[in-house]
Design an enzyme around this catalytic site. Structure first.
Site, PDB file in Angstrom:
ATOM      1  N   GLU A  44      49.905  56.072 119.889  1.00  0.00           N
ATOM      2  CA  GLU A  44      50.018  57.537 119.919  1.00  0.00           C
ATOM      3  C   GLU A  44      49.337  58.125 118.686  1.00  0.00           C
ATOM      4  OE1 GLU A  44      53.661  60.844 120.040  1.00  0.00           O
ATOM      5  OE2 GLU A  44      54.027  58.814 119.311  1.00  0.00           O
ATOM      6  N   LYS A 112      52.252  65.116 126.481  1.00  0.00           N
ATOM      7  CA  LYS A 112      53.619  64.700 126.168  1.00  0.00           C
ATOM      8  C   LYS A 112      54.641  65.767 126.546  1.00  0.00           C
ATOM      9  CE  LYS A 112      56.119  62.428 122.367  1.00  0.00           C
ATOM     10  NZ  LYS A 112      56.010  62.035 120.935  1.00  0.00           N
ATOM     11  N   CYS A 146      55.527  57.613 123.788  1.00  0.00           N
ATOM     12  CA  CYS A 146      56.574  57.396 122.787  1.00  0.00           C
ATOM     13  C   CYS A 146      57.968  57.892 123.194  1.00  0.00           C
ATOM     14  CB  CYS A 146      56.140  58.014 121.461  1.00  0.00           C
ATOM     15  SG  CYS A 146      57.022  57.348 120.016  1.00  0.00           S
TER      16      CYS A 146
END
Length: 262
Positions: A44, A112, A146
């Site tokens: 990431e 995200k 993540c």
């Protein structure tokens, strides 16, 4: 068999040092290509780390800047590449994971959804608002970044609605919670009877020590390959047909009762 060779490029990200990080990524992608890998997963925000206060200095529109450089790297190495960087989208900055195919084409984009408050993502970044899948000759993959790992609903949707056989995760997950990282990756694989391929960063970046322990896990929760806490390039070949065999053996999707609990 429907096989896919995956490399995990576990990097120590140098905060705000884009050229150094790009050079490291280039090396890992070239090494993965030399191993005949078909896909390299980077961490990431691998090009900058969490220098979010200065996101405007790094963020590029999709197709320009760093996105264009990764597209070129994919094409030059005949290698699919997945990992997240900062995207400029209108008046917002996004944590954006783009999947480039081996010809350098943009095959899928995921922004995200779950922003990590402990790193102040919500103060600097816009929220993604939709899941994203990748349809490839070897099957369908669900894309994530993540902190998404803590939200099983996303991965269940990938498995049930889209039939995903593989989940791809790029991350900067801290060492202090490494056991959460390991347990959640294995859980997402078991509960969705799919492969999970997850690349984390490692070492100290911006005052935080990241966990490493990038790994690939099979649909029964067995760890196929796992890194330690230092920079590493791991490569493993998976057979996506194994997903169908496991799902037939234990038909959990057929036995779901969403009418009772959703």
């Amino acid at each position: 068999m429907t096989t896919l060779s995956i490399s995990l490029g576990q990097m120590r990200i140098k905060l705000a040092r884009v050229e150094d990080n790009l050079e490291n990524a280039e090396r890992m992608i070239a090494d993965a290509a030399a191993r005949n890998s078909q896909l390299t997963i980077l961490p990431e925000l691998w090009s900058t780390g969490y220098d979010l206060e200065n996101a405007g200095d790094y963020a590029d529109e999709l197709g320009a800047g760093m996105f264009a450089q990764i597209s070129q790297l994919a094409r030059d190495n005949s290698m699919a590449v997945f990992g997240s960087i900062l995207e400029r989208r209108g008046d917002q900055f996004m944590n954006c994971a783009a999947y480039y195919d081996r010809a350098g084409g943009l095959a899928s984009v995921y922004r995200k959804i779950h922003l990590f408050r402990l790193f102040d993502e919500h103060l600097w970044l816009g929220e993604g608002d939709a899941p994203a899948t990748l349809d490839a000759p070897w099957g369908t993959a669900g894309l994530s970044i993540c902190y998404d790992l803590r939200f099983p609903e996303l991965f269940r949707r990938y498995a049930v609605e889209y039939g995903a056989k593989l989940m791809l995760i790029c991350a900067e997950w801290p060492l202090i919670r490494v056991e959460h990282w390991r347990a959640l990756i294995i859980a997402r694989a078991i509960e969705n009877q799919c492969f999970v391929a997850a690349t984390n960063s490692c070492g100290e970046t911006g005052g935080t020590v990241f966990a490493g322990h990038s790994m690939i896990v099979d649909p029964c929760g067995n760890v196929i390959v796992e890194a330690g806490e230092n920079e590493d390039l791991l490569t493993a070949e998976i057979d996506l047909d194994e997903v169908d065999r496991v799902r037939r053996a234990i038909p959990i999707f057929a036995d779901r009762r969403p009418d009772a609990y959703l």
